[in-house]
Design a protein around this motif. Structure first.
Motif, PDB file in Angstrom:
ATOM      1  N   THR A  64       0.746  -1.262   0.180  1.00  0.00           N
ATOM      2  CA  THR A  64      -0.527   0.179   0.164  1.00  0.00           C
ATOM      3  C   THR A  64       0.821   0.986  -0.104  1.00  0.00           C
ATOM      4  N   GLN A  68       0.511   3.989  -2.488  1.00  0.00           N
ATOM      5  CA  GLN A  68       0.808   5.887  -2.683  1.00  0.00           C
ATOM      6  C   GLN A  68       1.924   6.112  -3.195  1.00  0.00           C
ATOM      7  N   ARG A  72       0.949   9.648  -6.255  1.00  0.00           N
ATOM      8  CA  ARG A  72       1.275  10.965  -5.466  1.00  0.00           C
ATOM      9  C   ARG A  72       2.280  11.652  -6.860  1.00  0.00           C
ATOM     10  N   GLU A  97      -5.734   3.135   3.373  1.00  0.00           N
ATOM     11  CA  GLU A  97      -5.051   3.449   4.025  1.00  0.00           C
ATOM     12  C   GLU A  97      -4.225   5.290   4.049  1.00  0.00           C
ATOM     13  N   MET A  98      -5.183   5.931   3.163  1.00  0.00           N
ATOM     14  CA  MET A  98      -4.789   7.302   2.559  1.00  0.00           C
ATOM     15  C   MET A  98      -5.575   8.262   3.833  1.00  0.00           C
ATOM     16  N   VAL A 102      -8.248  12.426   0.633  1.00  0.00           N
ATOM     17  CA  VAL A 102      -7.926  12.433  -0.374  1.00  0.00           C
ATOM     18  C   VAL A 102      -8.360  11.377  -0.997  1.00  0.00           C
ATOM     19  N   ALA A 103      -9.009  10.197   0.288  1.00  0.00           N
ATOM     20  CA  ALA A 103      -9.923   8.699  -0.172  1.00  0.00           C
ATOM     21  C   ALA A 103     -11.237   9.492  -0.906  1.00  0.00           C
TER      22      ALA A 103
END
Length: 454
Positions: A64, A68, A72, A97-98, A102-103
């Motif tokens: 994960t 991410q 980015r 996990e974000m 953002v999610a």
């Protein structure tokens, strides 16, 4: 390693055409293995050169954090495209996990169909079958012919996560049976699905604990397990690759729980993020206190040397072996602390049996110290022509290296127990104690065996 060097070389020479050709000929697993060793900039270039399906396959295999970091570096449009095309369970894992902002933005940018699936999975409780399942499976009807079923499999195969296990449902989506792709391929084309399916399907409910689901898949050697809701309707499947990931995570958590070190993974992850990406002040707060301990210990070591100033003045050659004593002790301490940390994480060291492992490591330190002490003592005696000096050096090494092995296990264990960052604290504390004690031990032996020269 070979592919990593080839990729880096082509990127450095800006030969993108050759790199694209190499990536096109390589197996996905070869690219994946090389990918982990590339710099973030090189990873982005490789992703942009890979065919879309290959890039997606590689992306789904990354951790994960790696996913991410890659996202980015993408444009917003590229990020949305990747997240939209991920398997639903992989997408949910990434979104969890974000940061919430953002999610939410990514969820709103999904296609209506994918957004609906994602919200459904996010609606189930964490660490349950409902949260980790995928909705990408192939369902058949019991009155279908084998020929029609095969046509449907061919038509939908590319869109589904797995096609090796097929599910039979009625018009209300209730699970009626399962069959393997092998059974379907071997059956007569005119036969009905109900004639070759297994009616008693092993299944899980959406609220079944994820670890229980993973163990069921492992114990029964299944490729996938159907997940049903309270009305026994098929809503998804959990695949074996997800089960393997879950078991690895759960085993690590169980090890720490048994050791009385619950939540250590989250704490260590948080500390790691601070040390790598935190502000300068946050990093100082973690690292500086332990370095101050080392600074104070350095002054104390200096005071020990000052206390034996007369010994050094009378026998200057004694100073030749101070770095040897301190360095060998430091190396053993570092080795022992690394063995302890890795052993606990992998489950090779059971902390409830700590003293069993502890005393074994002391024995290891003593045996290594004895071998090194004999070699170093012999060389020192021959070099300076003083057998007693060799004896002092050899014995000092035996005791110092045994003490260092002891500290290498004991210090990180105590720090973890007291919820102190052992990654930042173990080495400075071990070094400080070992340096002061090592000097004292060495000078005491020198005073005992070379007293007639003072």
């Amino acid at each position: 390693m070979l592919y990593e060097k080839i990729i880096s070389a082509f990127i450095e020479s800006k030969d993108m055409e050759s790199l694209k050709a190499v990536l096109g000929d390589a197996e996905l697993m070869e690219i994946l293995h090389a990918f982990h060793d590339l710099t973030p900039e090189e990873q982005v270039i490789v992703f942009r050169l890979l065919p879309k399906d290959d890039a997606l396959s590689i992306f789904e295999e990354l951790d994960t954090d790696e996913q991410q970091n890659l996202l980015r570096s993408f444009t917003d449009e590229k990020t949305i495209e990747f997240v939209n095309e991920l398997a639903p369970d992989d997408r949910v894992k990434l979104l969890e996990e974000m940061p919430a902002v953002v999610a939410k933005k990514l969820i709103n940018s999904l296609s209506p169909e994918e957004r609906k699936v994602t919200n459904v999975l996010l609606g189930y409780a964490p660490e349950t079958a409902g949260r980790i399942m995928t909705t990408e499976y192939i369902s058949l009807k019991r009155d279908m012919t084998v020929e029609r079923a095969l046509e449907k499999v061919r038509r939908q195969a590319k869109e589904k996560e797995t096609i090796y296990t097929l599910y039979v449902t009625d018009n209300s989506k209730k699970l009626e049976g399962v069959l393997s792709l092998k059974d379907l391929l071997m059956a007569d084309g005119g036969a009905k699905i109900e004639a070759i399916m297994t009616e008693k399907a092993i299944k899980a409910s959406t609220d079944t604990d994820q670890e229980e689901v993973a163990r069921l898949l492992q114990e029964l050697d299944l490729l996938a397990l159907p997940v049903v809701d309270k009305e026994d309707r098929l809503v998804g499947i959990v695949t074996i690759d997800d089960a393997v990931d879950i078991l690895e995570e759960e085993v690590t958590e169980d090890i720490f729980d048994q050791a009385g070190l619950a939540d250590i993974t989250k704490k260590e992850t948080s500390r790691s993020e601070v040390l790598v990406s935190g502000s300068l002040w946050a990093i100082w707060k973690v690292r500086l206190p332990f370095l101050l301990i080392t600074l104070i210990a350095g002054f104390l070591a200096g005071m020990v040397i000052e206390g034996f100033e007369e010994v050094l003045e009378a026998t200057a050659f004694v100073a030749f072996f101070i770095p040897l004593i301190m360095d060998m002790g430091g190396n053993v301490g570092t080795q022992s602390s690394t063995v302890f940390a890795r052993g606990v994480v992998l489950g090779h060291i059971q902390v409830k049996h700590f003293f069993k492992h502890f005393f074994k490591e002391i024995g290891v330190g003593f045996s290594i110290g004895t071998l090194v002490g004999i070699m170093a003592g012999t060389i020192a005696a021959i070099w300076q022509g003083l057998p007693m000096l060799g004896l002092a050096v050899g014995l000092a090494l035996v005791v110092t290296m045994t003490l260092a092995a002891l500290l290498g296990f004991l210090v990180p264990f105590v720090l973890i127990k007291f919820n102190v960052d052992q990654a930042a604290g173990s080495a400075p504390i071990i070094t400080s104690i070992k340096d002061i004690a090592g000097l004292l031990i060495y000078f005491v032996f020198v005073s005992i065996f070379l007293g007639n020269l003072l």
